[in-house]
Design an enzyme around this catalytic site. Structure first.
Site, PDB file in Angstrom:
ATOM      1  N   HIS A   1      -8.743   7.722   2.723  1.00  0.00           N
ATOM      2  CA  HIS A   1      -8.183   9.078   2.674  1.00  0.00           C
ATOM      3  C   HIS A   1      -9.291  10.059   2.359  1.00  0.00           C
ATOM      4  CE1 HIS A   1      -7.893   7.289  -1.342  1.00  0.00           C
ATOM      5  NE2 HIS A   1      -8.095   8.517  -1.815  1.00  0.00           N
TER       6      HIS A   1
ATOM      7  N   HIS B   1      -3.955   1.070   8.378  1.00  0.00           N
ATOM      8  CA  HIS B   1      -4.482   0.643   7.088  1.00  0.00           C
ATOM      9  C   HIS B   1      -5.926   0.173   7.219  1.00  0.00           C
ATOM     10  CE1 HIS B   1      -4.284  -0.607   2.897  1.00  0.00           C
ATOM     11  NE2 HIS B   1      -5.080  -1.595   3.286  1.00  0.00           N
TER      12      HIS B   1
ATOM     13  N   CYS C   1       0.845  -1.199   0.000  1.00  0.00           N
ATOM     14  CA  CYS C   1       0.000   0.000   0.000  1.00  0.00           C
ATOM     15  C   CYS C   1       0.879   1.247   0.000  1.00  0.00           C
ATOM     16  CB  CYS C   1      -0.909  -0.018   1.232  1.00  0.00           C
ATOM     17  SG  CYS C   1      -1.784   1.540   1.478  1.00  0.00           S
TER      18      CYS C   1
HETATM   19  P1  DGP Z   1      -8.728   8.322  -4.914  1.00  0.00           P
HETATM   20  O1  DGP Z   1      -9.057   8.303  -6.378  1.00  0.00           O
HETATM   21  O2  DGP Z   1      -9.775   9.039  -4.087  1.00  0.00           O
HETATM   22  O3  DGP Z   1      -8.383   6.954  -4.400  1.00  0.00           O
HETATM   23  O4  DGP Z   1      -7.440   9.258  -4.799  1.00  0.00           O
HETATM   24  C1  DGP Z   1      -6.148   8.800  -4.727  1.00  0.00           C
HETATM   25  C2  DGP Z   1      -5.273  10.004  -4.900  1.00  0.00           C
HETATM   26  O5  DGP Z   1      -3.972   9.645  -4.474  1.00  0.00           O
HETATM   27  C3  DGP Z   1      -5.140  10.514  -6.332  1.00  0.00           C
HETATM   28  O6  DGP Z   1      -5.653  11.841  -6.398  1.00  0.00           O
HETATM   29  C4  DGP Z   1      -3.652  10.503  -6.623  1.00  0.00           C
HETATM   30  C5  DGP Z   1      -3.036  10.322  -5.263  1.00  0.00           C
HETATM   31  N1  DGP Z   1      -1.847   9.508  -5.251  1.00  0.00           N
HETATM   32  C6  DGP Z   1      -1.718   8.239  -5.726  1.00  0.00           C
HETATM   33  N2  DGP Z   1      -0.477   7.791  -5.510  1.00  0.00           N
HETATM   34  C7  DGP Z   1       0.174   8.781  -4.842  1.00  0.00           C
HETATM   35  C8  DGP Z   1       1.490   8.901  -4.337  1.00  0.00           C
HETATM   36  O7  DGP Z   1       2.322   8.008  -4.424  1.00  0.00           O
HETATM   37  N3  DGP Z   1       1.799  10.094  -3.728  1.00  0.00           N
HETATM   38  C9  DGP Z   1       0.895  11.108  -3.599  1.00  0.00           C
HETATM   39  N4  DGP Z   1       1.308  12.229  -2.992  1.00  0.00           N
HETATM   40  N5  DGP Z   1      -0.346  11.021  -4.071  1.00  0.00           N
HETATM   41  C10 DGP Z   1      -0.699   9.870  -4.683  1.00  0.00           C
END
Ligand code: DGP
Length: 118
Positions: A104, A49, A7
């Protein structure tokens, strides 16, 4: 408190993957979204988690985690200077558009947002 090595948010919370962290507490870590949709786009993430907000509702320690998320949202909104308002969104499951399976809340602001959600 990384519980799932597969994750990405657990790895960020454990300091094993990079992120632009803007807030940390015992329960919560908040960092800037990789693909921001507004000048401020921060993800509020419990260190523990849990798959989604839906699962959080019956997880052990749910009340403390829900409170910690709200406290974190307010603290980030204040530190980001969002005195004029902001939006909180939590995508849940495939139809909710969730792409990362670790609960989140998106905190989005820094510009006027449309009242329409979709
Ligand atoms: P959701 O679609 O609600 O599951 O949003 C997941 C969000 O997480 C998406 O807007 C992009 C962000 N995201 C995914 N991987 C990473 C990462 O490795 N770092 C950061 N800062 N954001 C991430």
């Amino acid at each position: 408190m990384s519980q799932n090595q597969n994750c990405i948010f657990c790895r960020i919370a454990a300091g094993e993957a990079p992120a632009d962290i803007v807030y940390e507490s015992e329960e919560i870590i908040a960092f800037r979204d990789l693909n921001p949709v507004a000048p401020t786009h921060v993800l509020l993430v419990p260190r523990k988690h849990v798959t989604s907000l839906h699962e959080l509702a019956d997880a052990p320690g749910r009340a403390a985690l829900a409170e910690a998320l709200l406290v974190a949202a307010r603290a980030v909104a204040e530190s980001e200077g969002l005195a004029n308002g902001y939006r909180l969104i939590s995508n849940i499951g495939p139809d909710g558009g969730q792409t990362v399976g670790h609960v989140h809340i998106h905190l989005i602001g820094g510009k006027p947002l449309s009242p329409r959600l979709i």
